[in-house]
Write an enzyme that holds these catalytic residues in place. Structure first.
Site, PDB file in Angstrom:
ATOM      1  N   ARG A 239       3.432   0.020  -6.059  1.00  0.00           N
ATOM      2  CA  ARG A 239       2.734   1.275  -5.791  1.00  0.00           C
ATOM      3  C   ARG A 239       2.375   1.884  -7.139  1.00  0.00           C
ATOM      4  O   ARG A 239       3.173   1.824  -8.082  1.00  0.00           O
ATOM      5  CB  ARG A 239       3.628   2.249  -5.005  1.00  0.00           C
ATOM      6  CG  ARG A 239       3.755   1.948  -3.516  1.00  0.00           C
ATOM      7  CD  ARG A 239       2.439   2.183  -2.749  1.00  0.00           C
ATOM      8  NE  ARG A 239       2.532   1.920  -1.337  1.00  0.00           N
ATOM      9  CZ  ARG A 239       2.273   0.748  -0.748  1.00  0.00           C
ATOM     10  NH1 ARG A 239       1.904  -0.289  -1.466  1.00  0.00           N
ATOM     11  NH2 ARG A 239       2.371   0.618   0.573  1.00  0.00           N
ATOM     12  N   GLU A 268      -4.803   6.795  -6.073  1.00  0.00           N
ATOM     13  CA  GLU A 268      -5.877   6.027  -5.441  1.00  0.00           C
ATOM     14  C   GLU A 268      -6.865   6.970  -4.777  1.00  0.00           C
ATOM     15  O   GLU A 268      -6.423   7.958  -4.191  1.00  0.00           O
ATOM     16  CB  GLU A 268      -5.273   5.035  -4.446  1.00  0.00           C
ATOM     17  CG  GLU A 268      -4.703   3.866  -5.210  1.00  0.00           C
ATOM     18  CD  GLU A 268      -4.128   2.736  -4.370  1.00  0.00           C
ATOM     19  OE1 GLU A 268      -4.594   2.513  -3.242  1.00  0.00           O
ATOM     20  OE2 GLU A 268      -3.212   2.084  -4.874  1.00  0.00           O
ATOM     21  N   HIS A 286      -6.275  -2.522  -4.337  1.00  0.00           N
ATOM     22  CA  HIS A 286      -5.159  -2.578  -3.372  1.00  0.00           C
ATOM     23  C   HIS A 286      -5.403  -3.669  -2.312  1.00  0.00           C
ATOM     24  O   HIS A 286      -5.463  -3.380  -1.114  1.00  0.00           O
ATOM     25  CB  HIS A 286      -4.960  -1.201  -2.723  1.00  0.00           C
ATOM     26  CG  HIS A 286      -3.554  -0.977  -2.251  1.00  0.00           C
ATOM     27  ND1 HIS A 286      -2.936   0.247  -2.252  1.00  0.00           N
ATOM     28  CD2 HIS A 286      -2.637  -1.840  -1.740  1.00  0.00           C
ATOM     29  CE1 HIS A 286      -1.710   0.138  -1.779  1.00  0.00           C
ATOM     30  NE2 HIS A 286      -1.505  -1.127  -1.453  1.00  0.00           N
TER      31      HIS A 286
HETATM   32  C1  GLV Z   1       0.415  -2.608   1.003  1.00  0.00           C
HETATM   33  O1  GLV Z   1       0.402  -2.015  -0.042  1.00  0.00           O
HETATM   34  C2  GLV Z   1       1.523  -2.606   1.882  1.00  0.00           C
HETATM   35  O2  GLV Z   1       2.481  -1.866   1.627  1.00  0.00           O
HETATM   36  O3  GLV Z   1       1.481  -3.329   2.887  1.00  0.00           O
END
Ligand code: GLV
Ligand code: GLV
Length: 320
Positions: A239, A268, A286
Site C-alpha cells: 500500500r 492514489e 495498482h
Molecule cells: C489490492 O491491492 C488488493 O488488496 O487486493
C-alpha cells in the site's frame, strides 16, 4: 436479501449465478468511478443486507451509523488488503467483513513485485521509452547499463503469503533472501531479521508485503532511508502509505536509493510529482492482481462470501 455492489467487477456476469440462484436482489452501481462517501451513505440508507466493496470504497464508523445499517450482515471486500474498512466498527455492529485472497491472487502480486525488481535492474522503462521515441540509431555497447540479480540479497518486509511467494521465486535468480516480520516464520529457511534496520542495511532489493496499519504507515521514511545499502532498489506492491513518498523522492535525489518501483501510491491516484520526473522510478496503476486468473478468483470469492454469509453461515476469509 438485498445486496449493493459499488461497481461492476471483472467476470461479474460469468460468476454471478450463485447470487441469482440464492434469489438475492442485486443493486449494481453503474458509474465507472469510485463511489464517494456521501453517495455510499445515501445508498446504504436504503437498507441492504450485503455489500460488495472495492479497495477505493471507504467504510467508516460514520458511514455505518445509520439505522438502516442494522440489517447489514456482510461486507465482502473485493481485495486482499482491507485498510479501506474499519473492521472494528463493523465487528461492533455484528457485520462480517471478508477479503478475497487466493493462491492465484497472491502469486499475481508476487510476480508483480518481481516484474518491478527486474524492470528496475535492467532499466526496462527507460530502454522501452527510448525505442518508442525512435531514438535507437544502432547498437551501442554502453547504453542502458544495468546491474545483475545473481548473488544479490533480497530483503522481504512482511513474510505472509505474498512475501513467502516472492521469497520462493528468488531461488531461480540465485539470490540470498532475508526477511523482517514481527516473528520468525515456522519451517522457513530464510534468514530472519527481527530488526528492520538490519535488513535495510544489508539488502540490495527491498520489497514490501505488509498490510497497511497504523504500525506500518510510513514504515519506510526519512529516518531509515539513509541506512539503505548503496545501490539498493525499493519495491512497493503493498500500500502506498507504507512509505513516505516525499522522503523516498528525496532519497532518490540524494542517491541513497538506486530506484523505486511502485504499484501503489501514498495518495492514489496522484503520485508525488517529483517521482514522475525520475528515470529510475517505475510506477504502475495498482495492477498487481490484475491478471485474469486472479481477478476471476477475487470475483468468485467475494460472491461466495456474500452467498454464504447471507445464508447465515460464517464465510471464509473472515477478518474478525
Ligand atoms: C489490492 O491491492 C488488493 O488488496 O487486493
Ligand atoms: C550482444 O547482443 C552480444 O552478442 O554481445
Amino acid at each position: 436479501m438485498k445486496i449493493f455492489v459499488t461497481r461492476k467487477i471483472p467476470f461479474w456476469d460469468a460468476e454471478i449465478k450463485p447470487l441469482v440462484d440464492a434469489g438475492h436482489e442485486l443493486v449494481v452501481r453503474t458509474e465507472n468511478s469510485a463511489i464517494s462517501a456521501a453517495e455510499m451513505k445515501a445508498e446504504l440508507a436504503k437498507g441492504y443486507d450485503g455489500l460488495l466493496t472495492l479497495l477505493t470504497d471507504k467504510i467508516t464508523a460514520d458511514i455505518l451509523a445509520g439505522d438502516t445499517n442494522k440489517q447489514l450482515k456482510i461486507i465482502a471486500n473485493y481485495a486482499v488488503g482491507f485498510d479501506n474498512i474499519d473492521v472494528a466498527a463493523c465487528k461492533e455492529r455484528n457485520i462480517w467483513v471478508t477479503n478475497a485472497p487466493s493462491d492465484a491472487v497472491n502469486e499475481s502480486v508476487a510476480e508483480m513485485a518481481w516484474t518491478l525488481m527486474l524492470a528496475l535492474t535492467r532499466r526496462l522503462n527507460e530502454a522501452s521509452e527510448f525505442m518508442h521515441n525512435a531514438a535507437y540509431t544502432g547498437w551501442e555497447p554502453g547504453i542502458f547499463m544495468g546491474s545483475d540479480m545473481k548473488g544479490k540479497t533480497l530483503g522481504i518486509v512482511g513474510m505472509g503469503r505474498i512475501g513467502s511467494m516472492v521469497a520462493k521465486r528468488a531461488q531461480g535468480f540465485e539470490m540470498k533472501v532475508m526477511y523482517h516480520s514481527h516473528k520468525p516464520m515456522e519451517g522457513n529457511e530464510f534468514e530472519y531479521k527481527a530488526n528492520l534496520e538490519d535488513l535495510l542495511k544489508q539488502a540490495d532489493y527491498i520489497t514490501l508485503h505488509v498490510p497497511l496499519t497504523p504500525e506500518t504507515t510510513h514504515l519506510i521514511n526519512g529516518k531509515n532511508l539513509p541506512l539503505f545499502k548503496k545501490g539498493a532498489f525499493l519495491v512497493n506492491t503493498a500500500r502506498g502509505p507504507v512509505v513516505n513518498e516525499a522522503e523516498v523522492a528525496e532519497a532518490l535525489r540524494a542517491g541513497m536509493l538506486a530506484g523505486y518501483g511502485a504499484d501503489v501510491l501514498e495518495n492514489e491516484p496522484h503520485p508525488q510529482a517529483e517521482l514522475l520526473q525520475m528515470e529510475n522510478v517505475i510506477l504502475t496503476p495498482h495492477i498487481a492482481s490484475a491478471t485474469t486468473t486472479a481477478r476471476r478468483d477475487m470475483t468468485k470469492i467475494a460472491i461466495g462470501n456474500l452467498v454464504t454469509a447471507l445464508a447465515g453461515t460464517a464465510p471464509a476469509n473472515m477478518l474478525q
